[in-house]
Write an enzyme that holds these catalytic residues in place. Structure first.
Site, PDB file in Angstrom:
ATOM      1  N   ASP B 418       0.866  -1.161   0.000  1.00  0.00           N
ATOM      2  CA  ASP B 418       0.000   0.000   0.000  1.00  0.00           C
ATOM      3  C   ASP B 418       0.914   1.226   0.000  1.00  0.00           C
ATOM      4  OD1 ASP B 418      -2.264   1.593   0.378  1.00  0.00           O
ATOM      5  OD2 ASP B 418      -1.874   1.642   2.529  1.00  0.00           O
ATOM      6  N   PHE B 563     -17.037  18.265   1.324  1.00  0.00           N
ATOM      7  CA  PHE B 563     -16.197  17.637   0.324  1.00  0.00           C
ATOM      8  C   PHE B 563     -16.825  16.333  -0.161  1.00  0.00           C
ATOM      9  CE2 PHE B 563     -13.002  14.573  -0.808  1.00  0.00           C
ATOM     10  CZ  PHE B 563     -12.196  15.292  -1.662  1.00  0.00           C
ATOM     11  N   LYS B 586     -11.759  25.629  -0.452  1.00  0.00           N
ATOM     12  CA  LYS B 586     -10.449  25.055  -0.725  1.00  0.00           C
ATOM     13  C   LYS B 586     -10.672  23.755  -1.506  1.00  0.00           C
ATOM     14  CE  LYS B 586     -10.007  22.285   3.426  1.00  0.00           C
ATOM     15  NZ  LYS B 586      -9.476  22.123   4.755  1.00  0.00           N
ATOM     16  N   ARG B 620       1.723  17.578  -1.341  1.00  0.00           N
ATOM     17  CA  ARG B 620       0.292  17.532  -1.647  1.00  0.00           C
ATOM     18  C   ARG B 620      -0.260  18.949  -1.576  1.00  0.00           C
ATOM     19  NH1 ARG B 620      -1.211  11.948   0.464  1.00  0.00           N
ATOM     20  NH2 ARG B 620      -3.345  12.578   0.836  1.00  0.00           N
ATOM     21  N   GLY B 701      -4.972   3.419  -3.447  1.00  0.00           N
ATOM     22  CA  GLY B 701      -6.240   4.045  -3.803  1.00  0.00           C
ATOM     23  C   GLY B 701      -6.024   5.470  -4.288  1.00  0.00           C
ATOM     24  N   ASP B 702      -4.804   5.962  -4.121  1.00  0.00           N
ATOM     25  CA  ASP B 702      -4.506   7.329  -4.536  1.00  0.00           C
ATOM     26  C   ASP B 702      -4.543   7.472  -6.033  1.00  0.00           C
ATOM     27  OD1 ASP B 702      -4.286   9.044  -2.527  1.00  0.00           O
ATOM     28  OD2 ASP B 702      -2.178   8.631  -2.083  1.00  0.00           O
ATOM     29  N   ARG B 815      -5.782   4.109  -7.864  1.00  0.00           N
ATOM     30  CA  ARG B 815      -7.231   4.211  -7.844  1.00  0.00           C
ATOM     31  C   ARG B 815      -7.878   2.835  -7.677  1.00  0.00           C
ATOM     32  NH1 ARG B 815      -8.433   8.388  -6.343  1.00  0.00           N
ATOM     33  NH2 ARG B 815      -8.223  10.381  -7.375  1.00  0.00           N
ATOM     34  N   LYS B 821      -7.441  -4.837  -5.126  1.00  0.00           N
ATOM     35  CA  LYS B 821      -6.134  -5.158  -4.543  1.00  0.00           C
ATOM     36  C   LYS B 821      -6.026  -6.663  -4.331  1.00  0.00           C
ATOM     37  CE  LYS B 821      -5.226  -0.853  -2.086  1.00  0.00           C
ATOM     38  NZ  LYS B 821      -4.686  -0.253  -0.865  1.00  0.00           N
ATOM     39  N   ASN B 844      -8.616  -0.654   3.997  1.00  0.00           N
ATOM     40  CA  ASN B 844      -8.743  -1.005   2.588  1.00  0.00           C
ATOM     41  C   ASN B 844      -7.685  -2.008   2.138  1.00  0.00           C
ATOM     42  OD1 ASN B 844      -6.708   0.774   2.939  1.00  0.00           O
ATOM     43  ND2 ASN B 844      -7.083   1.928   1.074  1.00  0.00           N
TER      44      ASN B 844
END
Lengths: 300, 1132
Positions: B418, B563, B586, B620, B701-702, B815, B821, B844
Site C-alpha cells: 500500500d 467535500f 479550498k 500535496r 487508492g490514490d 485508484r 487489490k 482497505n
C-alpha cells in the site's frame, strides 16, 4: 482517547543473547587448505590403522574344519526324529601344519542357523533362568509345558535347541541338572555351554565358544603342529534347512580374532581418502582462478 | 458451520481468549437460532422475556471443566493425524499375532506428547476460566423496581435497562435509550471490535431520548422490540420498537455493541437486546482460516510418498518372508514350530506385512508435524523479541501473529505494498504555501542560497501566540513577518484555513486545543492557521469561534458545502462579525482554478507555477479561494439550498448543482503544500529488496500522479528505467493494445506464436498452470489505474496483464478498490506459483493482506484493522527488510536443514531394519533394543535437531543484509525440494548446540548403562534383557574402531561434496559466501551506502486526499458538546 505510550511499561524486548540471536558461537569455516590437510591426515590415520589391524589379525591363527559332509550319514540318521535314541559318532581328522601359540579357543560354527528369528528370540523365560520363578513359562511357547502339563525347565525354543545335540526339553537326552555331572559349578542353568547358547547370535552364520585349550604339559606353548581328530557325537540335525556345521580353532589378539574385515576397511578408506584428497587438490588448483574473477573484486 | 468467519481476526489479540469459545457454544447458539427467526422482547418485563429462553449474559470461553477435561481433551488430541496414527499403531501392536515391538515403544512417546499438550491445554483453559470469571463478575447498574442497583454482568438479562457511565465497557448489545449529551448522542470507541481508535457517534431515537435519566419514566418504559435473530454482522441491525402504539425503526446507529467503550459521555441508558453468546462480539469469534506454506504442502506430499515407500518395503519383506518360510522356515520347525494359526507360508507372510508395518513406522515422520510447530514457534518468538524491529515512539515490538508461516518469509518473490501509511507516514506537515503570488516556506542563508532544512535549522518563534501548538515547526521567517505586519491577504488566507474545514476541537485545559480531524491534511492546515495566529477554537452548529491574533471573534456559520470525491472541494459560508457574508473554498487546483474570477488570471498563473514546484518536491497541494457574497444573493441561494436539502429524490446531485451556483467567481488567495512524509528507511529497504530480486508492486487508492510521484521518491521507479508504460484504456480493446505494445517493446519475441509460453497457452491446459518467468530486455515500469484494471482483470485479458506486468521491474496500480487489490494478489498467486507478500496499514488493505500468502500489517495511523488481519505486524515499513532478509532467510534455511536432518535420521534409523530383515529370515526382528527404539526420537535425537533448527545461522545478519543476493535460493526453493536433500551441516556452533549434541550423546550413554544395569535386569528380567551387555561391549576395541570408521565414512563424502560443489557448479550464493569469507578475513570495508536520491523533476498533478467530513452532522444541528464551560469561555 488514545492510550499514550508513556502510560504502559516499555515493551522493548529484552536484550539477551538468546532473544537477539547473538549467542557467541564458533562458525565452522573450512578453508581449502584446512579441508585438504584434514583429508590427508585422515587418510594417513586410516591407512596406518588399517595396516596395524591387518598385521595383528594376521598374527593370529585360525583353522576351520567343516564336518557337514564328513558326518553326512549321521545327519541322515538324525533327520528322522524317531532315531533320537540311537547314538551316532563320527570322527574328523585334521592336520595342523603350524603350532598355534598362546591361548587356543575352540568354537563351534553354524551356517544358516537362524538364532535371530523373532519368534525364536521371544521364546525364553528370563525369570525362570534367573531362578526367581521357575514355573514362569508363559513366554516360552511352544516349548513351555510337556504333555503332562509340567513346566519345562529350561523352557523355550532357544533352550530347546541347545547345541550339543543332547536334548531333554522335548529333544534333550538328559535333564538340565545332568549337563555337567563332574563339576557342580558348571551344572544346571549355570552351565557354560548353556549360557553361551542362550546368548543368541545376531546372524544366521555364527560361531560360539565351546572349549579352551588347557595349557598344561606339552600344550604350554599352545597347540603344537601335528595330526589331530575330533570325535563328534552327532546330535544336531541341520541339513534339512541346508545348514552347515564346523569346528574352529583360533588364537586371539588385542584386536579380536583372525578377521581381516576391520583392517581392510580402514585401509580401503584411507586409500580412498588419499585419492579423493589428491583429486580435490587438483580440481582446486585448476579452478581456483575462476572463483575470484576480477569483476567480483571490483564489486567488493 | 453456517457462518463463515470473515470478521474473526477483527477481535484484537488482547481478546484472544475469546477465540477459543469455538464450537461449543456456537453449536448451541446455532441450534437455538434455527428456532428463533425473530427476536421479540419487552423492556422491564422479565417474565415475558423468559418465555423465549434467551441466555443470560454469562460468557463461557473455556472448553473444559474438571470432569470432562480428560475425555474431551483426549478426544480432541486424537483427532490430530499424528496422534491417531500412533493410536492405530498401538492397536496393531496389541494384536499378538503381528506384534513385533513391545507395546511401550509406542505408548511412552504417545503419553509424553499427549501429556505435554494436555498440560498446555489445561493451563490455557484455566486462564480462560479466570478471564470468564473476571468478565462475568464485573458490576453494572441495572434498573430494578424503579431504582438503579449494582449487579454482576452475568445476571443481566434481555429486556433489562442498564446504565453505563463514561469510560465503561458496554455490558451487552443494547439499544441506546438516552444519554447525558444533547440529542442523546453517545460517543463510543470500538477498538475491541474493529480496532479503530477514532470515536464514533451513536444517537438514540427521540422518543426514548426524552426520558433522559428520569428513573420513573425509564421504569415505566414498556416498549416492545422486534428484531433480527443474533448474527455476526457488526454493521447491520434491523428492528422495530413499538411504544405507545407507535412503531419506530431501529438500525445499527442506535445499537451499542458489547466490547465498545463509552467515551466523552457521562452516562447513557440502554435496553439489553442480545446477551452473552448472542452478542455480536461473541458471534464473531471462531477459528481463523489457516494459511499453509509451500513447505507444508511439500511435506504432505513427501509423507504420502513415504507412506507408499513404507508400503512397498513391507510388501517386499512380506514376500521375502513367504519365500524364506517355504525354503528354510518350514524345515526349521524342529527348532521353531509354526504357530498354530499359521497354516502356510502365505498366511505367515500376510501377518509379517503388518509386523513390519509396525517396525518400520519410524520412517513416516509423523512426529515431524509436532517438531515443525515447535520450530516455527521458536522462530516467531525471535521476531517478537527482535529489538531492531521495536518501534520506541509507539512502544510496539514486531509481532508474529501467525506462527506457521516463518519459512515462507524466506521465499517471497512479490511484495504488494500500500502507499499511504505504509511507504509514507500519513503524517501531513504544512510545509509551504503561496499567498497572493509570494512563495513562503523556503529557507535562504545570508548569501541568498537556498538551504536544505535540517534539524539544526532555526525554527520560527511562535511565542507571540499563546494558542500555538508547540509541535508545529516552520522555518521561513518571512511568513511570520507578513502576518505580524498585518498583510491583509495573508490574514485572509489563514482565516480561510481556520474557517473552512470540518475539524472538531476539544479544550480540556484552557489554551490546549486538541483537534479531531477526519483527514490528516485538514488537521495540518488548521494547525498551521492556529500557529500563525488564527486559532480555530470551538464550533457550534451555528457559529465558529476563531481567535484572530489574540482577539476572539465569532463567525456565524451559514452553510457547509462538504467535500466529496466528485466535487473535490469544500466551502463554508459565514457571516463575519462585521456582518459580511463570505464564502471560503479550498480544493484541488484543477477544480478550483476553473471557478476563479477572471481578474485572478495572472495571479493564478503565478500560483500554478508555485504548484508545479511543490509537485516536484512531492508535496500535496490545495488551492484556497474566497468570495464575498451579496446578502440578498445569499438569501435567495440559501432558500434554494434548504429546499434541495429536504428533497427526497436525487438529493446529492441536486445539492451539488446548487452548490455550483454559489462556488464561482472566486478570488484566489493562494495554495498550500503539505508534505506526505516518507517513512524512515523506505528508500534503502526498497533498494535492498530490489537487489534480492523481490518485485515490488504498489497498490494504492490514490490517484496516478501522486502514486507515481511517491514511487519515484522511494525508488520504486528509477530515472534510469528504459520506459514506464501507462495503461489507462477505457475498454477491452485499448487495454489489450496497450498491454501488447508494452510487451512488444520489452520482449518482442514474446508475441510470436513460437514463443514457448504462447504455444503452451494455446494448448489450453485444464489444470492450474504456472506461467514461467520471462526476462525482458531492460528495466521497465508499468502504471495501471483502477478503471482499466477492472477490464484487465477479466477473462482473456488477465493473462496478458499478468505477463506484461511480471516482466516489469515495478508496477503501480492506482485508484484501486480494496477488492481489486485482492484480485491482483490472487492473479499473481494463481499463475506464478510463487510466494506473495502484502503489506498495508488501512482497512482497505485488509482484503489483500488476507489474500496474499503472507499478510503484514503496519500498526500506524489508520486504526488497527490491517494489523488485526495480518500474519505479522510491525510499525515501520523498513522492518520488512529485516523480516525477510534476516528472519525469513534464517527460518527458511533452518526449516530446510531441519527437514533434511529429520528425514535423514529417520531413514537411517529405519532402513537398518530393512537391511537386517535379509539376515533374520524376514521375521520382524529388530536390530535395536526396544528401549532404544522408544527413546530414539523422543530423547536421544530430538534436542540436537531442535538445536540446529533454532540456533543455526549460515551467515550472520550483517551479511545477509549486505548481500541481498543470498535471499534468492529461497525464492526458487532450492534447499528443500523433491529432488534433493541438502547435505547436512551445522555451521553455527553455539554453546547451546554443543550442549544439545554432546549432552544428548552423554545422556544416551547414561541411559544405556542404566537400562542395562544389573539392578533393573534382575528386578524385571522379562523387560530388561541385556544384563551386562553395555559394560562388556564397550570394553572391546573393535567397537570403538568401528565407531571411528563410521564417523569418518559419514563425514568425508559430505565434506568433499561441499568442497567440490562450488567449484564445479558455482551458484551465485556460493560466490557471495566466498566474498563474505573474504571480507571476514580482511578488514571490513565501509558498508555500501546508497545515496538518497530525490525525486526527479517530473511534473505531477496535485493530490487531494480527503474524506467526507462531519459536515452533515454539524449543519444538521447535532453539534458537538455545547458545554456551559465553553460558552463562558466564549463570552470572555
Amino acid at each position: 482517547m488514545k492510550r499514550t505510550p508513556q502510560d504502559c511499561p516499555s515493551r522493548l524486548p529484552e536484550n539477551t543473547a538468546v532473544k537477539q540471536q547473538q549467542l557467541p558461537a564458533c562458525r565452522l569455516q573450512l578453508s581449502a587448505t584446512g579441508i585438504l590437510s584434514g583429508f590427508f591426515a585422515t587418510g594417513v590415520f586410516c591407512l596406518g590403522m588399517g595396516v596395524i589391524l591387518i598385521l595383528s589379525a594376521k598374527s593370529s591363527m585360525e583353522i576351520e574344519i567343516n564336518y557337514t559332509k564328513i558326518c553326512a550319514s549321521c545327519a541322515k540318521l538324525r533327520e528322522n526324529a524317531r532315531n533320537f535314541d540311537k547314538e551316532c559318532t563320527c570322527s574328523i581328522p585334521f592336520h595342523l601344519t603350524q603350532t598355534m601359540r598362546g591361548n587356543v579357543y575352540m568354537y563351534y560354527k553354524l551356517y544358516g542357523f537362524y538364532q535371530n528369528l523373532h519368534g525364536y528370540l521371544l521364546s525364553r523365560s528370563n525369570s525362570q533362568l534367573l531362578g526367581t520363578d521357575v514355573k514362569d513359562v508363559e513366554t516360552c511357547a511352544p516349548f513351555s509345558k510337556s504333555h503332562d502339563g509340567t513346566p519345562i525347565a529350561p523352557c523355550g525354543a532357544i533352550a530347546n535347541s541347545l547345541f550339543n545335540g543332547t536334548t531333554k526339553p522335548p529333544s534333550w537326552p538328559k535333564p538340565v541338572y545332568e549337563l555337567d555331572e563332574n563339576d557342580p559349578g558348571n551344572n544346571g542353568f549355570l552351565n557354560d555351554d548353556f549360557i553361551v547358547w542362550m546368548r543368541t547370535a545376531a546372524f544366521p552364520t555364527f560361531k560360539k565358544l565351546y572349549r579352551r585349550l588347557s595349557r598344561t604339559q606339552h600344550f604350554i606353548e599352545g597347540l603344537p603342529a601335528g595330526n589331530y581328530s575330533f570325535n563328534v557325537s552327532y546330535n544336531f540335525p541341520v541339513t534339512r534347512f541346508q545348514g552347515e556345521k564346523s569346528v574352529v580353532l583360533s588364537t586371539l589378539t588385542w584386536s579380536g580374532g583372525h578377521s581381516l574385515f576391520l583392517g581392510l576397511a580402514y585401509t580401503v578408506t584411507g586409500a580412498m581418502t588419499w585419492l579423493a584428497a589428491f583429486s580435490m587438490m587438483a580440481v582446486h588448483l585448476k579452478l581456483k582462478g575462476k572463483r575470484f574473477s576480477p569483476d567480483d573484486k571490483v564489486k567488493l | 458451520m453456517k457462518y463463515i468467519k470473515p470478521f474473526i481476526s477483527e477481535i484484537p489479540w488482547k481478546y484472544s481468549w475469546y477465540y477459543s469459545a469455538m464450537s461449543l457454544f456456537e453449536s448451541q447458539s446455532e441450534n437455538r437460532q434455527s428456532g428463533e427467526p425473530e427476536r421479540c422482547l419487552q423492556a422491564n418485563n422479565r417474565e415475558f422475556n423468559t418465555l423465549f429462553g434467551y441466555p443470560n449474559n454469562t460468557i463461557k470461553t473455556s472448553k473444559y471443566n474438571v470432569l470432562n477435561f480428560l475425555p474431551l481433551n483426549l478426544f480432541e488430541q486424537f483427532q490430530r493425524l499424528a496422534n491417531a496414527y500412533f493410536l492405530i499403531l498401538l492397536f496393531l501392536q496389541l494384536i499378538p499375532q503381528i506384534s513385533s515391538l513391545a507395546w511401550y515403544t509406542t505408548v511412552i512417546p504417545l503419553m509424553v506428547v499427549l501429556s505435554i499438550t494436555a498440560v498446555k491445554d489445561a493451563i490455557d483453559d484455566l486462564k480462560r476460566h479466570q478471564n470468564d470469571n473476571q468478565v462475568n463478575n464485573r458490576s453494572v447498574l441495572v434498573l430494578t423496581n424503579g431504582r438503579m442497583k449494582e449487579d454482576k454482568w452475568m445476571n443481566i438479562q434481555v429486556g433489562d435497562i442498564v446504565k453505563v457511565e463514561n469510560n465503561q465497557s458496554v455490558t451487552a448489545d443494547m439499544l441506546l435509550l438516552s444519554s447525558s449529551e444533547p440529542y442523546s448522542l453517545t460517543y463510543i470507541e470500538t477498538a475491541e471490535l474493529d480496532g479503530e481508535t477514532n470515536l464514533k457517534v451513536k444517537q438514540a431515537i427521540s422518543v426514548t431520548s426524552d426520558m433522559e435519566n428520569n428513573l420513573k419514566l425509564l421504569s415505566a418504559f414498556d416498549g416492545e422490540v422486534r428484531c433480527e435473530s443474533p448474527n455476526n454482522k457488526l454493521d447491520k441491525f434491523a428492528g422495530i420498537l413499538t411504544y405507545k402504539g407507535k412503531n419506530y425503526i431501529l438500525d445499527h446507529d442506535k445499537l451499542l455493541l458489547r466490547g465498545c467503550v463509552i467515551r466523552n459521555t457521562d452516562w447513557c441508558y440502554g435496553l439489553v437486546i442480545y446477551t452473552g453468546p448472542d452478542t455480536k462480539l461473541m458471534q464473531n469469534c471462531g477459528k481463523s482460516t489457516f494459511k499453509r506454506t509451500h513447505i507444508d504442502h511439500l511435506m504432505n506430499v513427501l509423507v504420502l510418498w513415504i507412506f507408499l515407500f513404507l508400503g512397498s518395503m513391507c510388501f517386499i519383506l512380506a514376500v521375502g518372508h513367504g519365500i524364506w518360510e517355504n525354503k528354510k522356515g518350514y524345515y526349521f520347525q524342529n527348532f521353531l514350530p509354526w504357530k498354530e494359526y499359521v497354516s502356510s507360508s502365505v498366511v505367515s507372510a500376510i501377518l509379517m506385512f503388518w509386523s513390519y508395518f509396525i517396525i518400520l513406522n519410524t520412517v513416516v515422520p509423523i512426529s515431524l508435524y509436532v517438531s515443525v510447530e515447535i520450530i516455527r514457534l521458536g522462530n516467531s518468538y525471535y521476531i517478537n523479541w527482535d529489538r531492531k524491529m521495536f518501534y520506541a515512539p509507539k512502544n510496539t515490538p514486531a509481532q508474529a501473529r501467525t506462527t506457521t508461516l516463518n519459512e515462507e518469509l524466506g521465499q517471497v518473490k512479490y511484495v504488494f505494498s500500500d502507499k499511504t501509511g505504509t511507504l509514507t507516514q500519513n503524517i501531513m506537515i504544512f510545509k509551504k504555501c503561496s499567498i497572493n503570488g509570494t512563495l513562503y516556506g523556503d529557507v535562504y542563508d545570508k548569501n541568498g542560497q537556498r538551504v536544505e532544512v535540517s534539524e539544526k535549522t532555526e525554527k520560527v518563534d511562535f511565542s507571540y501566540n499563546k494558542l500555538a501548538d508547540p509541535k508545529f515547526s516552520f522555518y521561513d521567517k518571512t511568513l511570520v513577518e507578513a502576518v505580524k505586519r498585518g498583510d491583509g491577504r495573508v490574514h485572509l488566507f489563514f482565516l480561510s484555513l481556520s474557517l473552512c474545514h470540518t475539524v472538531m476541537s476539544e479544550e480540556k485545559v484552557e489554551g490546549e486545543l486538541v483537534y479531531q480531524a477526519q483527514s490528516p491534511d485538514e488537521g495540518a492546515l488548521v494547525t498551521a492557521a492556529r500557529n500563525f495566529g488564527f486559532a480555530f477554537r470551538s464550533r457550534t452548529s451555528e457559529t465558529i469561534t476563531v481567535v484572530e491574533m489574540g482577539e476572539t471573534k465569532v463567525y456565524q456559520l451559514l452553510a457547509i458545502l462538504d467535500f466529496d470525491n466528485v466535487r473535490k472541494r469544500m466551502s463554508v459560508i459565514v457571516r463575519t462579525p462585521e456582518d459580511r457574508v463570505m464564502l471560503f473554498c479550498k480544493g484541488a487546483d484543477t477544480i478550483v482554478c476553473q471557478l476563479l474570477h477572471p481578474s485572478c488570471r495572472s495571479l493564478g498563473d503565478v500560483t500554478m507555477e508555485h504548484l508545479d514546484d511543490f509537485a516536484i518536491e512531492g508535496l500535496r497541494t490545495l488551492m484556497v479561494a474566497y468570495r464575498e457574497l451579496d446578502n440578498a444573493f445569499f438569501q435567495a441561494w440559501s432558500k434554494k439550498h434548504s429546499e434541495v436539502c429536504l428533497s427526497l429524490e436525487d438529493r446529492e446531485n441536486k445539492i451539488s448543482n446548487v452548490s455550483e451556483e454559489i462556488e464561482k467567481d472566486l478570488m484566489l488567495l493562494g495554495a498550500t503544500a503539505i508534505e506526505d512524509k516518507l517513512q524512515d528507511g523506505v528508500l534503502e529497504t526498497i533498494i535492498t529488496l530490489n537487489k534480492a530480486k523481490i518485485k515490488m508492486w504498489t497498490l494504492t487508492g490514490d490517484k496516478q500522479e501522486t502514486a507515481v510521484n511517491i514511487a519515484y521518491a522511494c525508488n520504486i521507479f528509477e530515472d534510469e528505467m528504459d520506459e514506464i508504460f501507462i495503461v489507462e484504456g477505457k475498454d477491452d480493446e485499448t487495454i489489450w493494445q496497450e498491454l501488447r505494445s508494452a510487451r512488444a517493446k520489452m520482449k518482442p519475441e514474446s508475441l510470436l506464436e513460437s514463443d514457448p509460453v504462447n504455444s503452451y497457452l494455446t494448448m489450453k491446459p485444464k489444470m492450474p498452470f504456472k506461467i514461467p518467468e520471462e526476462v525482458p530486455n531492460g528495466n521497465y515500469g508499468l502504471v495501471i489505474n483502477g478503471y482499466s484494471l477492472a477490464y484487465a482483470l477479466e477473462g482473456n485479458l488477465e493473462l496478458e496483464l499478468l505477463r506484461t506486468a511480471c516482466m516489469c521491474k515495478a508496477v503501480i496500480c492506482c485508484r484501486m478498490t480494496p477488492l481489486q487489490k485482492a484480485q491482483v494478489v490472487e492473479l499473481v498467486k494463481r499463475y506464478k506459483k510463487v510466494v506473495t507478500l502484502a503489506i498495508g496499514d488501512g482497512a482497505n488493505d485488509v482484503s489483500m493482506i488476507k489474500a496474499a500468502h503472507i499478510g503484514i500489517g503496519i500498526s500506524g495511523q489508520e486504526g488497527m484493522q490491517a494489523m488485526l488481519n495480518s500474519d505479522y505486524a510491525f510499525c515501520q515499513f523498513h522492518y520488512l527488510r529485516r523480516l525477510l532478509l534476516v528472519h525469513g532467510r534464517w527460518s527458511y534455511n533452518r526449516m530446510c536443514k531441519f527437514l533434511s536432518y529429520f528425514f535423514y535420521k529417520n531413514f537411517v534409523f529405519t532402513l537398518v531394519h530393512f537391511w537386517y530383515a535379509f539376515f533374520s529370515g524376514f521375521s520382524a526382528q529388530t536390530v535395536y533394543d526396544t528401549w532404544f527404539i522408544t527413546f530414539y526420537n523422543l530423547v536421544y535425537t530430538s534436542l540436537p535437531v531442535l538445536g540446529l533448527s533454532l540456533f543455526d545461522q549460515d551467515v550472520n545478519e550483517t551479511w545477509s543484509l549486505r548481500f541481498p543476493e543470498l535471499y534468492e535460493p529461497g525464492q526458487h526453493n532450492l534447499y528443500f525440494n523433491k529432488k534433493e536433500f541438502i547435505a547436512l551441516e551445522t555451521t553455527y556452533w553455539t554453546m547451546i548446540s554443543h550442549f544439545f549434541i554432546w549432552g544428548s550423546l552423554g545422556f544416551y550413554f547414561c541411559v544405556l548403562f542404566f537400562l542395562y544395569s544389573d539392578g533393573l535386569c534382575l528386578m524385571f528380567p522379562n523387560v530388561f534383557q541385556f544384563l551386562g551387555v553395555a559394560r562388556n561391549i564397550l570394553k572391546l576395541p573393535q567397537l570403538w574402531l568401528s565407531l571411528v570408521l563410521s564417523v569418518v565414512l559419514c563425514m568425508l563424502p559430505v565434506i568433499g561434496y561441499q568442497f567440490l560443489k562450488p567449484l564445479f557448479w558455482p551458484v551465485s550464493v556460493d560466490k557471495v559466501i566466498d566474498r563474505i569469507h573474504h571480507c571476514m578475513r580482511h578488514p571490513l570495508p565501509p558498508p555500501i551506502r546508497t545515496k538518497v536520491k530525490h525525486a526527479s523533476s517530473r511534473r505531477s498533478a496535485y493530490a487531494f486526499s480527503h474524506k467526507q467530513g462531519f459536515g452533515a452532522l454539524i449543519t444538521s444541528g447535532k453539534t458537538m458538546k455545547g458545554k456551559p464551560k465553553k460558552s463562558s469561555l466564549l463570552k470572555k
